[in-house]
Design an enzyme around this catalytic site. Structure first.
Site, short mmCIF file in Angstrom:
data_model
loop_
_atom_site.label_atom_id
_atom_site.label_comp_id
_atom_site.label_asym_id
_atom_site.label_seq_id
_atom_site.Cartn_x
_atom_site.Cartn_y
_atom_site.Cartn_z
N GLU A 82 -10.12 26.94 1.29
CA GLU A 82 -11.21 27.92 1.41
C GLU A 82 -12.48 27.39 0.76
O GLU A 82 -12.43 26.74 -0.29
CB GLU A 82 -10.79 29.22 0.72
CG GLU A 82 -11.87 30.28 0.69
CD GLU A 82 -11.53 31.45 -0.23
OE1 GLU A 82 -12.18 32.50 -0.10
OE2 GLU A 82 -10.61 31.31 -1.08
N LYS A 99 -13.63 35.89 7.73
CA LYS A 99 -12.78 36.75 6.89
C LYS A 99 -13.14 38.22 7.08
O LYS A 99 -14.32 38.60 6.98
CB LYS A 99 -12.94 36.35 5.42
CG LYS A 99 -11.98 37.06 4.47
CD LYS A 99 -12.15 36.55 3.05
CE LYS A 99 -11.16 37.22 2.11
NZ LYS A 99 -11.34 36.77 0.71
N CYS A 132 -7.79 33.51 1.59
CA CYS A 132 -7.59 34.00 0.23
C CYS A 132 -6.62 35.19 0.23
O CYS A 132 -5.54 35.12 0.79
CB CYS A 132 -8.94 34.35 -0.40
SG CYS A 132 -8.86 34.67 -2.18
#
Length: 554
Positions: A305, A369, A426
């Site tokens: 990430e 995301k 994440c």
């Protein structure tokens, strides 16, 4: 109210004497700060049943003490009058549980202590204080159903189960260390997640671990010893089923060889835009290292990430450099921030994304995301402006933070040479049944073949945080029947098969890389993958119904 409890506990239907009934009586008779202090300590003890410790007896002791505290609170009170004190016990228990389980969040505020030290108490104490309200509501609901006898264990399972589901969904959700993880980290026990998911495991964890509380009560040996015996049978049955379900190692996808790059970049001043060239060179050098003798060359490279401290999509020179580091036929999957041109009158929008880069330098696919971290990745504009007016900022140094990808745009990544990839970034990987949103239509007729999780746990150092994160992401593989490929900046990176077996992993806080084959998905998927929390809803209803029926009996 302790005198009222003492009268109830000493009634002829209770067992006479003995250390366990005596201990239960002493705990139930506590009042004031001693009652709530013990509830806090019991909750804190329960946290040691979570990863990375996995000491299951601690949760049994924790919930047994909670039941005895509830016994003392409910005794002599009418149904409605017990609601508030039961709520307070639950809140204190949850506050202790979350404080002991989430203390490592404070590490993130020390990375740039000159800017964020002021907020450390909000993360270490404030968050558990607030989230403890969910447990308070759960214990309060259980208190309304409370009845001395085995059925009160079902009442507690209903209350905590409902509270944990709400904690995982309300206010964007935060299902970290949900009680079901007490079973969800053991390879045999976690196999039940393929049918009932994390929240179903939570119901079972409460039923099993709170059952010993009945050893102190009951007018008949069956009601006194029966729940503990049943709990032991359930545990043994879960383990036997899990062992049988595991079977031989899962097959692998032909023609796929993964390389997970773990650069171990610190989350400090070294990760700055002015160091972009050194950072890109570091990634490329790790990606190009030769495989072990006799092992095939990687076909796909994975970087973690937010791999770059700059917008690589707007830096053609950097993209060309990355592409030049790929061998013919190789593709790179990397985390990277990206920007999107605004509409007239709007600010530039930034996204925390995953990109697919080919050897020709083309960015062929992206995923933005969807589930952002509140206060970490975004703030409402007025609050962000207020902080900046005070000379403060959020962790992500972008006005307003990242923008969230929309559910309508969320899709499976198409990566040449791989089955369709269900991407998560994440802590998106901690949300059960959220790998694909309801109604999702993939761009290909094929179902997803793997879960990809890129993350950066450097904020949390060598603490339980990265280990808890891995354990929770691992359970998604079992729930969905998909292999998990997890690449973390500082670790722990891993390849996990669809039964939750760790095929390969890296150490924490080491610069390294990991080569591994890709395990194949489970053909036909899992019950949980198809029906989500339906089994949990039935279990919740069964606990509620069992407790309610018991209350109506004379």
């Amino acid at each position: 109210m302790s005198d009222g409890y003492a009268r109830v506990a000493a009634a002829p239907r209770e067992p006479a004497g003995g250390p366990v009934p005596g201990l239960a009586l002493a705990i139930g008779c506590l009042t004031g700060w001693r009652r709530f202090g013990l509830a806090w300590l019991a909750g804190a003890l329960g946290a040691s049943a979570m990863p990375p410790y996995g000491f299951l007896p601690a949760l049994a002791v924790s919930l047994t003490v909670a039941v005895w505290l509830m016994d003392g609170t409910a005794a002599g009170r009418s149904t409605l009058r017990r609601l508030w004190p039961c709520f307070l016990i639950g809140w204190a228990w949850g506050f202790g549980y979350l404080t002991a389980g989430l203390w490592w969040l404070g590490q993130a505020f020390l990375v740039e202590a000159d800017e964020f030290l002021w907020a450390l108490p909000l993360g270490v104490v404030g968050l558990p204080f607030a989230l403890g309200l969910f447990y308070g509501a759960g214990f309060g609901a259980a208190g309304l159903l409370w009845l001395r006898g085995p059925a009160r264990i079902a009442a507690l399972a209903f209350g905590i189960g409902a509270a944990e589901w709400l904690r995982g969904h309300l206010f964007t959700g935060f299902p970290w260390n949900t009680l079901g993880m007490a079973f969800g980290q053991n390879l045999w026990l976690m196999q039940w997640a393929a049918a009932i998911g994390l929240y179903g495991l939570t119901i079972l964890a409460v039923l099993v671990c709170a059952a010993p509380a009945t050893l102190a009560t009951g007018s008949h040996p069956r009601s006194r010893f029966g729940p503990s015996a049943a709990a032991a049978i359930v545990l043994i049955g879960m383990a036997l089923y899990g062992a049988a379900r595991l079977g031989p190692p899962d097959p692998v996808v032909a023609g796929v060889r993964l390389r997970l790059v773990q650069p171990n970049l610190p989350q400090d001043a070294k990760f700055r835009p002015e160091n972009r060239a050194d950072i890109v060179d570091r990634y490329i050098e790790l990606s190009q290292r030769p495989p072990e003798v006799g092992e095939p060359e990687p076909t796909h490279i994975v970087w973690p990430e937010s791999a770059f401290p700059f917008l690589i999509q707007r830096d053609p020179e950097a993209v060309a450099k990355v592409a030049a580091g790929l061998k013919p036929g190789q593709h790179l999957i990397t985390g990277a921030a990206r920007a999107e041109e605004p509409l007239p009158g709007e600010r530039l929008r930034y996204f925390n994304a995953v990109m697919v880069i080919g050897p020709d330098g083309t960015i062929s696919d992206t995923y933005d995301k969807v589930h952002l971290v509140p206060f970490g990745e975004y703030l409402p504009a007025p609050l962000d402006a207020a902080l900046r007016a005070l000379g403060l900022r959020q962790f992500v140094a972008i006005p307003g933070g990242f923008s969230a990808g929309t559910l309508a745009a969320q899709r499976i990544l198409a990566v040449p040479g791989l089955p369709p990839v269900a991407a998560t970034i994440c802590y998106e990987a901690i949300f059960p049944h959220a790998i694909l949103p309801a109604g999702h239509v993939p761009p290909t007729p094929q179902p997803p073949g793997l879960i990809l999780n890129v993350t950066n746990d450097a904020w949390f150092g060598d603490t339980p945080g990265p280990r808890q994160h891995l354990a929770q992401a691992r359970l998604r593989a079992v729930e969905e029947g998909l292999p998990l490929v997890r690449d973390a900046n500082t670790g722990i990176s891993a390849v996990i098969d669809p039964h939750g077996r760790i095929v390969a992993r890296t150490p924490l806080d080491q610069e390294t890389w990991l080569d591994a084959d890709l395990p194949a998905r489970i053909v036909g998927g899992t019950l949980y993958g198809q029906f989500g929390d339906a089994a949990f809803a039935l279990m919740l209803a069964a606990c509620l119904g069992g407790a309610a029926i018991a209350r109506r009996r004379p």
